[in-house]
Design an enzyme around this catalytic site. Structure first.
Site, PDB file in Angstrom:
ATOM      1  N   HIS A 147      60.265  77.943 -20.678  1.00 32.55           N
ATOM      2  CA  HIS A 147      60.637  78.857 -19.585  1.00 32.55           C
ATOM      3  C   HIS A 147      60.764  80.270 -20.132  1.00 32.55           C
ATOM      4  O   HIS A 147      61.743  80.599 -20.809  1.00 32.55           O
ATOM      5  CB  HIS A 147      61.952  78.436 -18.942  1.00 32.55           C
ATOM      6  CG  HIS A 147      62.242  79.130 -17.652  1.00 32.55           C
ATOM      7  ND1 HIS A 147      62.095  78.534 -16.422  1.00 32.55           N
ATOM      8  CD2 HIS A 147      62.650  80.395 -17.395  1.00 32.55           C
ATOM      9  CE1 HIS A 147      62.412  79.388 -15.468  1.00 32.55           C
ATOM     10  NE2 HIS A 147      62.752  80.538 -16.034  1.00 32.55           N
ATOM     11  N   CYS A 148      59.770  81.094 -19.832  1.00 33.54           N
ATOM     12  CA  CYS A 148      59.811  82.508 -20.208  1.00 33.54           C
ATOM     13  C   CYS A 148      58.998  83.287 -19.185  1.00 33.54           C
ATOM     14  O   CYS A 148      58.310  82.711 -18.334  1.00 33.54           O
ATOM     15  CB  CYS A 148      59.282  82.732 -21.625  1.00 33.54           C
ATOM     16  SG  CYS A 148      57.669  81.983 -21.960  1.00 33.54           S
ATOM     17  N   HIS A 149      59.096  84.603 -19.242  1.00 35.47           N
ATOM     18  CA  HIS A 149      58.423  85.476 -18.273  1.00 35.47           C
ATOM     19  C   HIS A 149      57.706  86.599 -19.012  1.00 35.47           C
ATOM     20  O   HIS A 149      58.013  86.891 -20.171  1.00 35.47           O
ATOM     21  CB  HIS A 149      59.443  86.097 -17.314  1.00 35.47           C
ATOM     22  CG  HIS A 149      60.366  85.127 -16.670  1.00 35.47           C
ATOM     23  ND1 HIS A 149      60.001  84.337 -15.591  1.00 35.47           N
ATOM     24  CD2 HIS A 149      61.664  84.796 -16.938  1.00 35.47           C
ATOM     25  CE1 HIS A 149      61.029  83.586 -15.224  1.00 35.47           C
ATOM     26  NE2 HIS A 149      62.045  83.838 -16.031  1.00 35.47           N
ATOM     27  N   ARG A 182      57.337  77.370  -8.236  1.00 32.77           N
ATOM     28  CA  ARG A 182      58.784  77.516  -8.363  1.00 32.77           C
ATOM     29  C   ARG A 182      59.400  78.041  -7.072  1.00 32.77           C
ATOM     30  O   ARG A 182      58.832  78.904  -6.406  1.00 32.77           O
ATOM     31  CB  ARG A 182      59.108  78.480  -9.502  1.00 32.77           C
ATOM     32  CG  ARG A 182      60.593  78.546  -9.859  1.00 32.77           C
ATOM     33  CD  ARG A 182      60.881  79.661 -10.828  1.00 32.77           C
ATOM     34  NE  ARG A 182      62.179  79.508 -11.470  1.00 32.77           N
ATOM     35  CZ  ARG A 182      62.933  80.517 -11.880  1.00 32.77           C
ATOM     36  NH1 ARG A 182      62.525  81.768 -11.707  1.00 32.77           N
ATOM     37  NH2 ARG A 182      64.101  80.292 -12.456  1.00 32.77           N
ATOM     38  N   HIS A 201      67.529  75.864 -15.922  1.00 32.21           N
ATOM     39  CA  HIS A 201      68.792  76.413 -16.456  1.00 32.21           C
ATOM     40  C   HIS A 201      69.992  75.498 -16.236  1.00 32.21           C
ATOM     41  O   HIS A 201      71.089  75.957 -15.899  1.00 32.21           O
ATOM     42  CB  HIS A 201      69.064  77.790 -15.835  1.00 32.21           C
ATOM     43  CG  HIS A 201      67.917  78.743 -15.931  1.00 32.21           C
ATOM     44  ND1 HIS A 201      67.027  78.763 -16.987  1.00 32.21           N
ATOM     45  CD2 HIS A 201      67.493  79.725 -15.081  1.00 32.21           C
ATOM     46  CE1 HIS A 201      66.116  79.708 -16.790  1.00 32.21           C
ATOM     47  NE2 HIS A 201      66.373  80.290 -15.643  1.00 32.21           N
ATOM     48  N   ASP A 232      64.096  81.662 -21.537  1.00 31.92           N
ATOM     49  CA  ASP A 232      64.291  82.565 -20.398  1.00 31.92           C
ATOM     50  C   ASP A 232      64.055  84.024 -20.787  1.00 31.92           C
ATOM     51  O   ASP A 232      64.500  84.932 -20.077  1.00 31.92           O
ATOM     52  CB  ASP A 232      65.680  82.389 -19.769  1.00 31.92           C
ATOM     53  CG  ASP A 232      65.756  82.948 -18.348  1.00 31.92           C
ATOM     54  OD1 ASP A 232      64.702  83.025 -17.679  1.00 31.92           O
ATOM     55  OD2 ASP A 232      66.854  83.325 -17.916  1.00 31.92           O
ATOM     56  N   ASN A 247      68.052  90.370 -15.109  1.00 31.68           N
ATOM     57  CA  ASN A 247      69.169  90.131 -14.192  1.00 31.68           C
ATOM     58  C   ASN A 247      70.342  89.439 -14.892  1.00 31.68           C
ATOM     59  O   ASN A 247      71.025  88.592 -14.308  1.00 31.68           O
ATOM     60  CB  ASN A 247      68.720  89.286 -12.983  1.00 31.68           C
ATOM     61  CG  ASN A 247      67.730  90.021 -12.105  1.00 31.68           C
ATOM     62  OD1 ASN A 247      67.819  91.226 -11.931  1.00 31.68           O
ATOM     63  ND2 ASN A 247      66.761  89.288 -11.570  1.00 31.68           N
TER      64      ASN A 247
END
Length: 285
Positions: free
Chosen positions: A19-21, A112, A168, A235, A240
């Protein structure tokens, strides 16, 4: 953190950040005007440097609402990665099967939905329509909830006719402890055989700082219950986040209490290989 430390926890060959962006580069992929927040630039090149430094061979890049429905940065990263990455999309009802087919060929394997008030709560009928759209392609469904939201979503999650992953650790109030209602709900869902969970977001759950000892009891219970249903994600780049920016080396070392090599191999390699459809590692790796 711009210069994370090298983690003390050694990673097995084929380890996956699930999970990364990415964001940008903005001169090629400008942010859309209807975005729900404005991230800092964090392109694939920076993600690759981070993973090379930490010791990850694979990653799953999740489309972010910072780029909205513009998936071009993600598609470009998938092409550049040449099999190193898988992707997770954001879609709306009415998206065409041809678009989903293009995404599927590129390496996107999931969609998602964020049930988070600050991102805009989706309508369940719209969610069902998108799930029906991607179901023929064998995609998974990622669910992002927080607080007691998982309790409200349990029956809906059970109704999804596709593999589900919850992001998460479902973001509970960690003060409820490892036997609280969110954890109990997670265990029931994991026992269904169709639900998986990301051991990510320790920095968001913790009421302290690294090494996130207050999150470890819940995570230990999850690993003790269903290690074959768990994934790990950084993440990155931690958008945010209301608090100190975490060191990604600390987030890797959050797994240091996973003491058996078999469980680490499952969480970091075998489970993501199966769930996201990465090719099996060559013999000897």
């Amino acid at each position: 953190m711009a210069n994370p430390r090298k983690p003390d926890t050694g990673l097995p060959a084929g380890a996956c950040d699930a999970h990364c962006h990415i964001y940008g580069p903005f001169d090629r992929f400008p942010l859309p005007p209807d975005r729900s927040f404005t991230p800092n630039e964090a392109p694939e090149t920076a993600l690759r440097r981070l993973h090379d430094h930490l010791g990850f061979d694979r990653a799953v890049i999740v489309q972010s609402q910072g780029h909205g429905l513009d998936h071009e940065p993600l598609l470009d990263a998938l092409a550049v990665g040449q099999g190193r990455y898988r992707g997770v999309a954001l879609l709306r009802p009415g998206s065409s099967p041809e678009l989903v087919r293009r995404f599927d060929v590129a390496g996107i394997c999931g969609v998602r939905f964020s049930f988070m008030p600050h991102l805009g709560m989706p309508d369940l009928d719209a969610v069902r329509a998108v799930i029906a759209l991607v179901e023929p392609f064998g995609w998974h469904v990622a669910i992002h909830v927080a607080g007691t939201g998982l309790l409200d979503m349990e029956s809906f999650i059970r109704s999804i006719p596709a593999p589900v992953v919850i992001d998460h650790m479902a973001r509970p109030d960690i003060a409820e402890g490892p036997n609280g209602p969110v954890t109990e709900t997670l265990l029931r869902l994991l026992d269904s055989g169709r639900v998986w969970l990301k051991l990510s977001g320790a920095e968001r759950l913790s009421k302290a700082h690294a090494p996130y000892d207050d999150v470890a009891p819940m995570a230990r219970r999850l690993v003790g219950h269903a290690p074959n249903r768990l994934l790990w994600g950084s993440d990155w780049p931690h958008v945010n986040l209301h608090g100190p920016m975490p060191d990604d080396g600390d987030l890797v070392d959050f797994l240091g209490w996973v003491t058996t090599a078999a469980d680490r191999q499952a969480i970091l390699v075998d489970n993501p290989t199966e769930f996201f459809g990465f090719p099996a590692l060559p013999a000897g790796r």
